[in-house]
Design an enzyme around this catalytic site. Sequence first.
Site, PDB file in Angstrom:
ATOM      1  N   HIS A 355       0.844  -1.203   0.000  1.00  0.00           N
ATOM      2  CA  HIS A 355       0.000   0.000   0.000  1.00  0.00           C
ATOM      3  C   HIS A 355       0.878   1.252   0.000  1.00  0.00           C
ATOM      4  O   HIS A 355       1.789   1.389   0.823  1.00  0.00           O
ATOM      5  CB  HIS A 355      -0.914   0.001   1.226  1.00  0.00           C
ATOM      6  N   ALA A 356       0.627   2.169  -0.929  1.00  0.00           N
ATOM      7  CA  ALA A 356       1.460   3.363  -1.075  1.00  0.00           C
ATOM      8  C   ALA A 356       1.400   4.226   0.178  1.00  0.00           C
ATOM      9  O   ALA A 356       0.319   4.491   0.714  1.00  0.00           O
ATOM     10  CB  ALA A 356       1.008   4.170  -2.292  1.00  0.00           C
ATOM     11  N   HIS A 385       1.072  12.393  -5.491  1.00  0.00           N
ATOM     12  CA  HIS A 385       0.348  12.575  -4.235  1.00  0.00           C
ATOM     13  C   HIS A 385       1.237  12.259  -3.035  1.00  0.00           C
ATOM     14  O   HIS A 385       1.304  13.033  -2.070  1.00  0.00           O
ATOM     15  CB  HIS A 385      -0.895  11.672  -4.219  1.00  0.00           C
ATOM     16  N   GLU A 386       1.919  11.119  -3.063  1.00  0.00           N
ATOM     17  CA  GLU A 386       2.746  10.718  -1.923  1.00  0.00           C
ATOM     18  C   GLU A 386       3.908  11.690  -1.700  1.00  0.00           C
ATOM     19  O   GLU A 386       4.251  11.995  -0.554  1.00  0.00           O
ATOM     20  CB  GLU A 386       3.279   9.289  -2.124  1.00  0.00           C
ATOM     21  N   HIS A 389       3.000  14.560   0.460  1.00  0.00           N
ATOM     22  CA  HIS A 389       3.186  14.316   1.894  1.00  0.00           C
ATOM     23  C   HIS A 389       4.644  14.539   2.300  1.00  0.00           C
ATOM     24  O   HIS A 389       4.939  15.181   3.318  1.00  0.00           O
ATOM     25  CB  HIS A 389       2.797  12.875   2.239  1.00  0.00           C
ATOM     26  N   GLU A 413      -3.731  15.219   3.481  1.00  0.00           N
ATOM     27  CA  GLU A 413      -4.292  14.556   2.300  1.00  0.00           C
ATOM     28  C   GLU A 413      -4.568  15.558   1.188  1.00  0.00           C
ATOM     29  O   GLU A 413      -4.390  15.273   0.005  1.00  0.00           O
ATOM     30  CB  GLU A 413      -5.574  13.809   2.669  1.00  0.00           C
ATOM     31  N   HIS A 513     -12.499   1.646   8.433  1.00  0.00           N
ATOM     32  CA  HIS A 513     -12.237   2.748   9.355  1.00  0.00           C
ATOM     33  C   HIS A 513     -13.093   2.691  10.614  1.00  0.00           C
ATOM     34  O   HIS A 513     -12.762   3.335  11.609  1.00  0.00           O
ATOM     35  CB  HIS A 513     -12.433   4.080   8.628  1.00  0.00           C
ATOM     36  N   TYR A 523     -11.073  13.106   5.370  1.00  0.00           N
ATOM     37  CA  TYR A 523     -11.146  12.852   3.931  1.00  0.00           C
ATOM     38  C   TYR A 523     -12.169  13.778   3.260  1.00  0.00           C
ATOM     39  O   TYR A 523     -11.968  14.221   2.123  1.00  0.00           O
ATOM     40  CB  TYR A 523     -11.471  11.384   3.665  1.00  0.00           C
TER      41      TYR A 523
END
Length: 616
Positions: A355-356, A385-386, A389, A413, A513, A523
């Site tokens: 998982h990224a 996207h990563e 972060h 996010e 979740h 989110y």
Amino acid sequence: MKLPLKQPSQIALFVSLALGLSACNDTAQVPPPAAEQAQQIDSAAAIEFINKAEADLASLNVEANRAEWIYSNFITDDTAALSAAMGEKVTSTSVRYATEAAKYAHVELDAVNARKLNSLRSSLVLPAPLDPAKNAELASIASELNGMYGKGKYCFADGRCLTQPELSNLMAESKDPAVLLEAWQGWREIAKPMRPLFEREVELANEGAKDLGYADLSELWRSQYDMKPDEFSAELDRLWTQIKPLYDALHCYVRGELNEQYGDEVAPNTGPIPAHLLGNMWAQQWGTIYNTVAPEDADPGYNVTELLAKNGYDEIKMVKQAEGFFTSLGFDALPDTFWSRSLFVQPQDRDVVCHASAWDLDNLDDIRIKMCIQKNAEDFTVIHHELGHNFYQRAYKNQPFIFKNSANDGFHEAIGDTIALSITPKYLQQIGLLDTVPDASKDIGLLLKQALDKIAFMPFGLMIDQWRWQVFNGTIKPEQYNQAWWDLREKYQGVKAPIARSEADFDPGAKYHVPGNVPYTRYFLAHVLQFQFHKALCDIAGDTGPVHRCSIYGNKAAGAKLNEMLEMGASQPWPEALNVVTGTKQMDAKAVLDYFAPLKVWLDEKNTEANRQCGW
């Protein structure tokens, strides 16, 4: 260059010195009242506690990061045991400091220390009661719920037993309503045994929240947003009211297209949409049914996966290109350790968590990503996207440890997604992947594809915690868990269960979740903030075209403004951070509407042409 404001403690010290110099009469020698002396002692004790807690947690965080990195990259029984032991140590330490922080909640402190103390007190997601036996019981329940979800499988009559990812793939690919229904119903069987455990978990966590000075767990969760809890709830309602007309138009269009595909018996043309038909296990994103609902002539004329292959992009070159996006904005290149320590390709000799994810191991410069990169369009976007972060993590590295985080949990996010919004045809042309940018006639298809994921998600992103908060504060009783869940899903999403459900079911537990105790409002906030950031940065970059066509690639002014916000970390209330980039201290979904404005016009036209009765 913006100069830092004096902290209240500095101002207070200056004033006290001035008073001392000007006090030339005998009254200046009178000792302060007992209450004031007590306050000074309490303040000193509180600050000493904060400093110790911050230092301990900073050190523990690095240790925990390393243990978790090793486990994620070398999955064995031994590394799992080490990771679990470290996790237990972090949890117990955080609970101990949160409990002690609550003792100083009444103490008057300068703004910085008051903010740190509130973070120590309110950042726990699942606060344990002070009673050691109940603490152990809560930890056991949380672990058991996680395990029940992780081990969950559904077995078909033919003997195939599928995990949740496998069932989700089936729901994304199949168009057979009977198969979709069985997969949908089968996965929810794993949640039924969670119900009594979840009920007891809520009881214990509420007790823990009260020990920290909160009315219940709902108030604690909503206290992390620099607003009064009820004001934050009202803010969410306001944002949703802005977005709802766009969602209603999308819902109406999709429901009509599904009706044409499946007919009235399976997909009625009025009322809520049956949840199993939307291409996703939870009907939270609808992108996988794009081909079913896409307009004619929607193909933009290029395929990013094919373009990557044609131009010789391997996994490293994909990451290098994403890094190039940030350096084009003026950010420093990634450190050499990023390239030597990150995981880019799935190893053949061991098990890893694919998982990224983006990592900051030492709270300074040891930033990394971990993902098993596939050479396709989706992962090209995910990498951008990563790295969002990672660049955020490095930007706030000079903040005190407690402030080494995003302004609120939606910001982290949102930053990654903001960057991803700039992966436009224009950007692809600028980096040499695309020869020509498609004309505006292709925009509707591109916007619809995005809306099926981003706009369709928003009510789901909102309702998860709407349900949990009402469970936590007792508005929803245990005997109403499932009915209330579906009432909220219908209210916000216009989605219904495809078959009858009862209180023997526990459908909230089928979403990770909930048993995993991961707050979800972040989110929803991220889906609002990313468009607000994107619009503001495009304005700073001087882009006057349609905002959905804008890319800030190569614009140093936009990069400088973005970096100014990122460097703040969590040191200021989030409205202050928001103001740096957007010029306003209020979250606003108008940017969402601006981005999808051409699609909204098109959806309204299509719904009118088909004489569809929108709403549910």
